[in-house]
Motif scaffolding. Structure first.
Motif, PDB file in Angstrom:
ATOM      1  N   LYS A   1      -3.965  -9.299  -6.492  1.00 50.63           N
ATOM      2  CA  LYS A   1      -4.280  -8.034  -7.167  1.00 50.63           C
ATOM      3  C   LYS A   1      -3.402  -6.904  -6.627  1.00 50.63           C
ATOM      4  O   LYS A   1      -2.827  -6.123  -7.401  1.00 50.63           O
ATOM      5  N   LEU A   2      -3.287  -6.814  -5.319  1.00 43.83           N
ATOM      6  CA  LEU A   2      -2.448  -5.795  -4.687  1.00 43.83           C
ATOM      7  C   LEU A   2      -0.983  -5.999  -5.072  1.00 43.83           C
ATOM      8  O   LEU A   2      -0.263  -5.033  -5.346  1.00 43.83           O
TER       9      LEU A   2
ATOM     10  N   GLY B   1       0.145  -7.255  -7.826  1.00 39.45           N
ATOM     11  CA  GLY B   1       0.308  -6.797  -9.210  1.00 39.45           C
ATOM     12  C   GLY B   1       0.434  -5.287  -9.307  1.00 39.45           C
ATOM     13  O   GLY B   1       1.271  -4.766 -10.064  1.00 39.45           O
ATOM     14  N   GLU B   2      -0.386  -4.580  -8.550  1.00 38.58           N
ATOM     15  CA  GLU B   2      -0.324  -3.111  -8.558  1.00 38.58           C
ATOM     16  C   GLU B   2       1.016  -2.616  -8.028  1.00 38.58           C
ATOM     17  O   GLU B   2       1.621  -1.711  -8.609  1.00 38.58           O
ATOM     18  N   ALA B   3       1.483  -3.197  -6.936  1.00 35.21           N
ATOM     19  CA  ALA B   3       2.761  -2.793  -6.352  1.00 35.21           C
ATOM     20  C   ALA B   3       3.910  -3.109  -7.299  1.00 35.21           C
ATOM     21  O   ALA B   3       4.838  -2.312  -7.464  1.00 35.21           O
ATOM     22  N   ARG B   4       3.839  -4.240  -7.936  1.00 35.19           N
ATOM     23  CA  ARG B   4       4.885  -4.623  -8.894  1.00 35.19           C
ATOM     24  C   ARG B   4       4.958  -3.666 -10.063  1.00 35.19           C
ATOM     25  O   ARG B   4       6.049  -3.356 -10.552  1.00 35.19           O
ATOM     26  N   ARG B   5       3.805  -3.197 -10.537  1.00 35.55           N
ATOM     27  CA  ARG B   5       3.806  -2.231 -11.651  1.00 35.55           C
ATOM     28  C   ARG B   5       4.529  -0.947 -11.255  1.00 35.55           C
ATOM     29  O   ARG B   5       5.310  -0.404 -12.032  1.00 35.55           O
ATOM     30  N   VAL B   6       4.279  -0.467 -10.042  1.00 33.86           N
ATOM     31  CA  VAL B   6       4.958   0.744  -9.564  1.00 33.86           C
ATOM     32  C   VAL B   6       6.462   0.493  -9.493  1.00 33.86           C
ATOM     33  O   VAL B   6       7.267   1.317  -9.933  1.00 33.86           O
TER      34      VAL B   6
ATOM     35  N   ILE C   1       2.332   1.729  -3.533  1.00 32.84           N
ATOM     36  CA  ILE C   1       1.306   2.164  -4.484  1.00 32.84           C
ATOM     37  C   ILE C   1       0.898   3.616  -4.236  1.00 32.84           C
ATOM     38  O   ILE C   1       0.822   4.417  -5.165  1.00 32.84           O
ATOM     39  N   ASN C   2       0.644   3.972  -2.977  1.00 34.43           N
ATOM     40  CA  ASN C   2       0.148   5.309  -2.658  1.00 34.43           C
ATOM     41  C   ASN C   2       1.186   6.404  -2.815  1.00 34.43           C
ATOM     42  O   ASN C   2       0.841   7.556  -3.074  1.00 34.43           O
TER      43      ASN C   2
ATOM     44  N   ASN D   1       0.829  -1.211   0.000  1.00 30.48           N
ATOM     45  CA  ASN D   1       0.000   0.000   0.000  1.00 30.48           C
ATOM     46  C   ASN D   1       0.864   1.261   0.000  1.00 30.48           C
ATOM     47  O   ASN D   1       0.549   2.227  -0.689  1.00 30.48           O
TER      48      ASN D   1
ATOM     49  N   ASN E   1       4.224   5.947  -4.721  1.00 34.89           N
ATOM     50  CA  ASN E   1       5.153   5.646  -5.816  1.00 34.89           C
ATOM     51  C   ASN E   1       6.578   5.499  -5.304  1.00 34.89           C
ATOM     52  O   ASN E   1       7.538   5.960  -5.927  1.00 34.89           O
TER      53      ASN E   1
END
Length: 89
Positions: free
Chosen positions: A51-52, A54-59, A17-18, A14, A20
């Motif tokens: 899902k979380l 994946g989002e963190a990995r993208r950042v 993600i929040n 988190n 960067n």
């Protein structure tokens, strides 16, 4: 897996993600090693919340692709502050 490790992995993701944040910034914020941050996001979190993860990995992938630019800017700033290449720190 211990509950506190699962909770930390979610908190780390988190935060990344929040804000960067980079792996290094995240490790410093949570007082853990860079390899622990990486393991939390790439291995542990996938089992907890894919899902979380994946989002963190993208950042983190974006940060990784930009790190050479940040390194160049840091070097430029260092020399603008008057450090010569031969000067000891």
């Amino acid at each position: 897996m211990k509950t506190y490790i699962e909770e930390r992995a979610v908190e780390v993701a988190n935060f990344i993600i929040n804000s960067n944040a980079t792996v290094r910034e995240t490790a410093k914020k949570f007082g853990i090693s860079k390899s622990t941050v990486h393991k939390d996001v790439t291995e542990r979190l996938v089992k907890i919340n894919p899902k979380l993860a994946g989002e963190a990995r993208r950042v983190l992938e974006v940060n990784k692709s930009e790190r050479h630019i940040r390194g160049g800017l840091a070097t430029k700033e260092k020399y603008l502050q008057g450090h010569s290449p031969l000067q000891k720190y």
